[in-house]
Design an enzyme around this catalytic site. Structure first.
Site, short mmCIF file in Angstrom:
data_model
loop_
_atom_site.label_atom_id
_atom_site.label_comp_id
_atom_site.label_asym_id
_atom_site.label_seq_id
_atom_site.Cartn_x
_atom_site.Cartn_y
_atom_site.Cartn_z
N ASN A 183 0.81 -1.23 0.00
CA ASN A 183 0.00 0.00 0.00
C ASN A 183 0.84 1.27 0.00
O ASN A 183 0.30 2.35 -0.21
CB ASN A 183 -0.89 0.05 1.25
CG ASN A 183 -2.07 -0.87 1.14
OD1 ASN A 183 -2.36 -1.39 0.07
ND2 ASN A 183 -2.75 -1.09 2.24
N LYS A 184 2.12 1.16 0.25
CA LYS A 184 2.94 2.36 0.43
C LYS A 184 3.29 2.99 -0.92
O LYS A 184 2.89 2.49 -1.95
CB LYS A 184 4.18 2.02 1.26
CG LYS A 184 3.84 1.44 2.64
CD LYS A 184 3.23 2.45 3.61
CE LYS A 184 2.45 1.86 4.75
NZ LYS A 184 3.20 1.14 5.75
#
Ligand SMILES: *Cc1c(COP(=O)(O)O)cnc(C)c1O
Length: 387
Positions: A183-184
């Protein structure tokens, strides 16, 4: 209503990443090796860090940074409650005591003006978290650190590509820790990086990450190496693999474009949602910065609605819009309520945000049409549940 579910986040993986992973698998060397070295050097150059240590996660980076600083029993570490639990859990696991400072109500970053009153003779370090990819106000944090002899550890999990007053996060006089979870801002599947200007500290983290071994395995098995090694201290197994770095090598050159894309979506949201009184939109700090827009996190003013935040998220899901929760404040979680109870009302801004925050879909592959679907769904749910 949208016909297809829009997730809160999804990574952008292209043929280059896929081919590099395949190349790694065919190469005969899949764990820590030349690709990790390439990614380490490219990442260090990008953020402007003299030293970078690639790891299996940012959580590992937080753990090793604290251990390398010899944080232990009785040491107090100041941090924010508006973060992922691992920031705080690593302090606890090292035997240290997390000391929470409330957040600013607008940026949701640690309120630097409230740090001084929490400093005691036992304070060793401050861990600011650059929430959502927006830099904390680092100047006052560094002056306090200098005044009281504290180390600054930046939780930069959201902040790959962020800048503070013209300086990249990762290049400041601190230890900064990045995450490459899917998700980063960029991903290696799972992964993390510790960046610092302090060579001794980088060496200590490097030793701790791989059994305390004085030489890295791939050098031992290379033609020029020898298979012998020495364990110079008891260490962990926190190394990044070449399979992971294969992704990172091709993600990093796209980071600036990813941030441009994220900024475009964030600005669209801010414009389209500006007149909805049931939402408090993210606020940008007044100093010069580059916000990486890792997250877009409005607060839902549940006092104006007939449903709570969790029901609000469920209602959005029924409209085919995914959301994330970043974060329920750390001191609201079961273990922390039991073992590190905070005086009622001592962290008012974090308490307020914790019950109202949600993360809207935000990722580089999203289109403005997708973002518009999110806006329409928000309006539908709010209209239906208005008090
Ligand atoms: C994701 C995250 C971490 C942990 O990162 P991992 O790489 O998953 O270990 C730590 N702190 C913050 C603020 C995060 O968002």
């Amino acid at each position: 209503m949208r016909s297809e579910f829009l997730p809160f986040s999804t990574p952008t993986i292209d043929e280059a990443e896929i081919n590099e992973v395949v190349d790694c698998l065919r190469s005969g060397w899949i764990t820590t090796g030349p690709k990790v070295k390439r990614f380490e050097e490219a990442f260090a150059a990008y953020v402007g860090a003299p030293f970078a240590v690639p790891l299996s996660s940012a959580t590992a980076g937080l753990h090793l940074a604290l251990l390398a600083l010899k944080i232990g029993e009785g040491d107090e570490i100041i941090t924010t409650p508006m973060t992922f639990a691992s920031t705080v859990s690593m302090i606890v696991l090292c035997g240290g005591r997390p000391v929470f400072v409330d957040i600013e109500s607008g940026t949701l970053n640690i309120d630097a003006t409230k740090i001084r009153e929490k400093i005691t003779p036992r304070t060793r370090a401050i861990i600011p978290v650059h929430f959502a990819g927006q830099s904390c106000d680092m100047d006052p944090i560094f002056s306090l650190a200098t005044e009281f002899g504290l180390t600054v550890i930046e939780d930069a999990a959201h902040a790959a590509g962020s800048e503070y007053k013209g300086q990249r996060i990762g290049s400041l006089d601190s230890i900064s820790i990045f995450s490459f979870h899917p998700n980063k801002n960029i991903t290696t599947g799972e992964g993390g990086m510790v960046c610092t200007r302090d060579e001794t500290l980088a060496e200590e983290v490097s030793l701790l990450k791989f059994h305390g071994m004085n030489r890295e395995a791939w050098k031992r098995f290379a033609a020029s190496g020898t298979p012998n090694y020495d364990i110079v201290l008891p260490g962990f197994k926190y190394n990044m693999m070449d399979i992971q770095a294969a992704l990172g090598i091709h993600q990093l050159p796209k980071l600036d474009d990813f941030i441009t894309k994220r900024t475009e979506i964030a600005e669209f949201y801010s414009h389209a949602l500006a007149d909805i009184p049931e939402l408090a939109l993210p606020v940008c700090a007044p100093f010069a910065q580059r916000h990486a827009w890792h997250l877009y996190t409005p607060l839902v003013k549940v006092e104006k609605l007939t449903i709570d935040r969790d029901q609000f998220m469920t209602a959005l899901k029924q409209e085919n819009i995914g959301t994330g929760l970043h974060y329920k404040a750390v001191h609201h979680h079961a273990w922390y309520r039991e073992n590190l109870p905070q005086p009622e009302g001592s962290l008012p801004n974090a308490d307020y945000a914790s019950d109202r925050i949600l993360s809207l879909p935000l990722f580089p592959k999203m289109t403005l049409d997708d973002a518009n679907d999110v806006v329409e769904a928000l309006k539908t749910v709010i209209t239906r549940c208005r008090r």
